[in-house]
Design an enzyme around this catalytic site. Structure first.
Site, short mmCIF file in Angstrom:
data_model
loop_
_atom_site.label_atom_id
_atom_site.label_comp_id
_atom_site.label_asym_id
_atom_site.label_seq_id
_atom_site.Cartn_x
_atom_site.Cartn_y
_atom_site.Cartn_z
N GLY A 86 0.73 -1.28 -0.05
CA GLY A 86 0.01 -0.09 -0.08
C GLY A 86 0.86 1.38 -0.03
O GLY A 86 2.02 1.05 0.44
N ARG B 115 3.60 13.27 -8.66
CA ARG B 115 3.41 12.28 -9.73
C ARG B 115 2.33 12.11 -10.43
O ARG B 115 1.26 12.56 -9.71
CB ARG B 115 3.77 10.69 -9.07
CG ARG B 115 3.78 9.65 -10.45
CD ARG B 115 4.56 8.50 -9.93
NE ARG B 115 3.64 7.72 -8.86
CZ ARG B 115 4.35 6.80 -7.99
NH1 ARG B 115 5.36 6.50 -8.21
NH2 ARG B 115 3.44 6.31 -7.06
N ASP C 258 7.15 3.90 -10.61
CA ASP C 258 7.91 3.63 -9.21
C ASP C 258 9.19 3.47 -9.66
O ASP C 258 9.87 2.39 -9.39
CB ASP C 258 7.43 2.42 -8.39
CG ASP C 258 6.75 2.87 -7.16
OD1 ASP C 258 6.21 4.08 -7.24
OD2 ASP C 258 6.16 1.93 -6.48
N GLY D 150 7.42 7.28 6.01
CA GLY D 150 6.34 8.22 5.20
C GLY D 150 7.22 9.20 4.36
O GLY D 150 6.25 10.02 3.72
N GLY E 77 2.81 3.57 1.38
CA GLY E 77 3.28 3.92 2.83
C GLY E 77 3.76 5.32 2.62
O GLY E 77 4.11 5.83 4.15
N ARG E 78 3.89 5.94 1.90
CA ARG E 78 4.48 7.39 1.89
C ARG E 78 4.04 8.08 0.75
O ARG E 78 4.66 9.12 0.29
CB ARG E 78 6.02 6.97 1.85
CG ARG E 78 6.65 6.45 0.72
CD ARG E 78 7.81 6.78 0.45
NE ARG E 78 8.59 5.90 -0.53
CZ ARG E 78 9.75 6.03 -0.78
NH1 ARG E 78 10.63 7.26 -0.49
NH2 ARG E 78 10.44 5.16 -1.62
N LYS F 236 4.26 12.17 -3.37
CA LYS F 236 5.10 11.28 -2.85
C LYS F 236 5.79 11.65 -1.89
O LYS F 236 6.45 12.82 -1.86
CB LYS F 236 5.86 10.53 -3.85
CG LYS F 236 6.66 9.02 -3.65
CD LYS F 236 7.11 8.55 -5.07
CE LYS F 236 7.85 7.06 -4.57
NZ LYS F 236 8.29 6.61 -5.90
N ARG G 273 -1.99 -0.93 -9.58
CA ARG G 273 -0.84 -1.77 -9.84
C ARG G 273 -1.25 -3.30 -10.09
O ARG G 273 -2.41 -3.42 -9.59
CB ARG G 273 0.20 -1.67 -8.79
CG ARG G 273 0.56 -0.20 -8.50
CD ARG G 273 0.81 -0.10 -6.78
NE ARG G 273 1.05 1.37 -6.74
CZ ARG G 273 2.10 1.76 -6.37
NH1 ARG G 273 3.34 1.15 -6.42
NH2 ARG G 273 2.33 3.13 -6.17
N ASP H 293 4.16 -5.09 -7.58
CA ASP H 293 3.48 -3.77 -6.93
C ASP H 293 4.06 -2.58 -7.54
O ASP H 293 3.61 -1.61 -7.59
CB ASP H 293 3.72 -3.59 -5.46
CG ASP H 293 5.11 -3.75 -4.96
OD1 ASP H 293 5.64 -4.84 -5.11
OD2 ASP H 293 5.58 -2.77 -4.42
P1 AMP Z 1 9.04 1.12 -3.05
O1 AMP Z 1 10.39 0.21 -2.75
O2 AMP Z 1 9.08 2.51 -3.06
O3 AMP Z 1 8.12 0.35 -4.29
O4 AMP Z 1 8.20 0.75 -1.67
C1 AMP Z 1 7.73 -0.52 -1.39
C2 AMP Z 1 6.66 -0.50 -0.09
O5 AMP Z 1 7.16 0.10 0.78
C3 AMP Z 1 5.34 0.46 -0.58
O6 AMP Z 1 4.29 -0.17 0.04
C4 AMP Z 1 5.81 1.57 -0.12
O7 AMP Z 1 4.87 2.64 0.31
C5 AMP Z 1 6.87 1.51 1.25
N1 AMP Z 1 7.56 2.38 1.69
C6 AMP Z 1 8.88 2.69 0.82
N2 AMP Z 1 9.57 3.79 1.60
C7 AMP Z 1 8.85 3.96 2.57
C8 AMP Z 1 8.85 5.01 3.62
N3 AMP Z 1 10.01 5.85 3.93
N4 AMP Z 1 7.97 5.16 4.57
C9 AMP Z 1 6.85 4.40 4.56
N5 AMP Z 1 6.70 3.48 3.67
C10 AMP Z 1 7.65 3.21 2.64
MG MG Z 2 6.65 0.71 -4.97
#
Ligand code: AMP
Ligand code: MG
Length: 486
Positions: free
Chosen positions: A90, A176, A262, A126, A92-93, A113, A183, A252
């Site tokens: 989901g 973005r 992403d 986040g 997350g940030r 983002k 996804r 994802d």
């Molecule tokens: P990504 O590697 O950016 O595709 O992220 C994979 C998952 O980790 C996704 O669910 C993101 O929302 C979450 N995520 C990545 N970085 C952070 C962060 N700094 N804080 C919270 N969630 C994160």
């Molecule tokens: Mg991602």
């Protein structure tokens, strides 16, 4: 042209309800300032580029202000990360602020983002750091300019809000744009959590909003899957033809629209290397450059699994079988163009494979090779390029075959050069260039990132005075380690 405040919203995804996303307000970042904005992306929202200069612009895109019609929400999804199913990912940030409808009637998702924690943040803060926000911004707008399907980037804002990664950094936000943020992992989430009604609701949403033609077909979900297979075959062919490594092809991070999505530790190849691994954390090389083709197919199979709720498995398997031949056809077509060939001949695939094998052993800059190949007549170009190859006998044999193949074209060198310049970029987003402008931006100097963005927005143009951006990397810039921690 519109001003910032008169954007029209129509939040279709938000209306799907709480099973699909959770209402969350952005957490602003301190003392926001605009790092860089994309006039081309602003045009997608009918925004006057001058709007980027307003104080309100940085405020809106750093979470300090919201449009009345915005409905910020964090989306839920899951997915396969490095081949392993993660049941709950989901946003997350990042937050889907809403969907803007432009004058042409197109819906564009506004996704902020780095907007702070959400119920899906797990252990994360986040936040997004300035470095990764600039990297996603540059890549989004550059891939678009190269003709590669991608999400877009409107702007990056920087702040004084501290963020801890390997060291202390500062928080930034990236806005973005995409026609959809759905996804593969969205489908996987509702499939594996056994929520057939929601899975259906998601499928109908995607069909109605993004694939209306599939609704006309006898089996809309099969038509949808076929279309996603086709789009991904075309997308990955572009990545491979232009030397783009995504780096984190988790399911994802795969868009249902077949666009590049992403951005993380991505890279364009400098010297050609089929085995290049751009993600420092990818120990096994699962997402190496050449693996992107089978991995895309693997991800499509994961999506297909979720669609077994709607379609017979055999039909899905058959559609998945289209991926490789379609990929091959697109790739061949793109590479022929890159070689300046105007028609198809029997031995083309072998000609391309032989060239890549010869590059593999040498020190050949993948981007500059093709540009130089078209800029002079074949004989002169080949004589000049020869010195970067190690297997000289092999290269000479290839060069003779290539020249013979070119001789069949009778358009002349002038036409050949124009044609090749239209498909072979002079400027490519090299990691070392990104690194230089990031370091300047971290010191508060945004001039370099703005200039690099402008240059990379016209990658096929000569741009006198900007030649330094076409140079091969210096020694320090060849092996930059880029990890997922962004
Ligand atoms: P990504 O590697 O950016 O595709 O992220 C994979 C998952 O980790 C996704 O669910 C993101 O929302 C979450 N995520 C990545 N970085 C952070 C962060 N700094 N804080 C919270 N969630 C994160
Ligand atoms: Mg991602």
């Amino acid at each position: 042209m519109k001003s910032l405040t008169d954007l029209t919203f129509d939040n279709r995804f938000a209306r799907l309800g709480d099973a699909f996303s959770t209402e969350v307000l952005p957490e602003p970042i301190a003392e926001p300032r605009l790092v860089v904005a994309s006039p081309a992306a602003m045009a997608l929202l009918d925004l006057d580029p001058a709007e980027a200069e307003c104080e309100e612009f940085a405020q809106l895109f750093a979470g300090h202000k919201l449009w009345h019609e915005a409905e910020p929400r964090a989306m839920v999804y899951s997915g396969h990360q490095f081949g392993v199913y993660n049941p709950r990912l989901g946003d997350g940030r990042g937050l889907l602020l809403g969907e803007v409808v432009n004058a042409a009637g197109e819906h564009w998702d506004l996704h902020l983002k780095g907007a702070g924690q959400t119920p899906y943040s797990r252990m994360g803060d986040g936040r997004a750091v300035l470095r990764s926000s600039i990297r996603e911004f540059l890549a989004s707008e550059h891939l678009h300019a190269l003709g590669i399907p991608t999400s877009r980037a409107l702007c990056v804002t920087a702040s004084n809000t501290p963020v801890w990664r390997e060291k202390k950094e500062s928080a930034a936000m990236l806005l973005r744009l995409a026609r959809s943020h759905v996804r593969f992992g969205h489908f996987e989430y509702f499939y594996y959590t056994r929520q057939p009604e929601q899975l259906k609701q998601l499928g109908e949403h995607v069909l109605h909003c993004h694939f209306p033609d599939c609704l006309e077909q006898e089996q809309p979900y099969l038509a949808l899957f076929r279309e996603v297979v086709e789009r991904n075959a075309a997308l990955i062919a572009h990545w491979q033809a232009y030397g783009f490594c995504h780096g984190v092809m988790n399911s994802d991070n795969m868009s249902i629209l077949g666009i590049t999505f992403d951005y993380g530790p991505y890279a364009f190849l400098d010297d050609f290397d089929a085995n290049h691994i751009c993600n420092h954390s990818d120990d096994s090389g699962r997402y190496s450059f050449s693996n992107q083709v089978p991995i895309a197919q693997w991800n499509l199979a994961a999506l297909g699994q979720a669609l077994t709720a709607f379609v017979e498995i055999e039909a899905l398997r058959e559609a998945l079988g289209l991926f490789l031949p379609l990929y091959q056809a697109h790739y061949l077509d793109l590479m022929r163009r890159r070689l300046g060939l105007t028609d198809a001949a029997e031995g083309d695939e072998a000609l391309i494979q032989r060239l890549l094998q010869l590059m593999q052993g040498g020190a050949v800059d993948y981007t500059n090779f093709f540009r130089a190949l078209g800029d002079s007549a074949p004989e002169q170009a080949l004589a000049r390029l020869r010195e970067d190859f190690v297997d000289l006998a092999g290269f000479d044999a290839w060069a003779a075959d290539y020249q013979a193949r070119c001789a069949a074209d009778d358009g002349g060198q002038k036409a050949r050069r124009a044609r090749m310049r239209g498909v072979n970029p002079k400027y490519i987003l090299r990691n070392y260039l990104a690194q230089q402008v990031i370091e300047a931006a971290e010191q508060g100097d945004y001039g370099p990132v703005r200039e690099l963005h402008a240059v990379l927005s016209r990658p096929f143009d000569e741009q006198p005075g900007m030649e330094r951006y076409a140079e091969r990397p210096p020694e320090w810039g060849k092996h930059l380690a880029i990890s997922c921690s962004s």
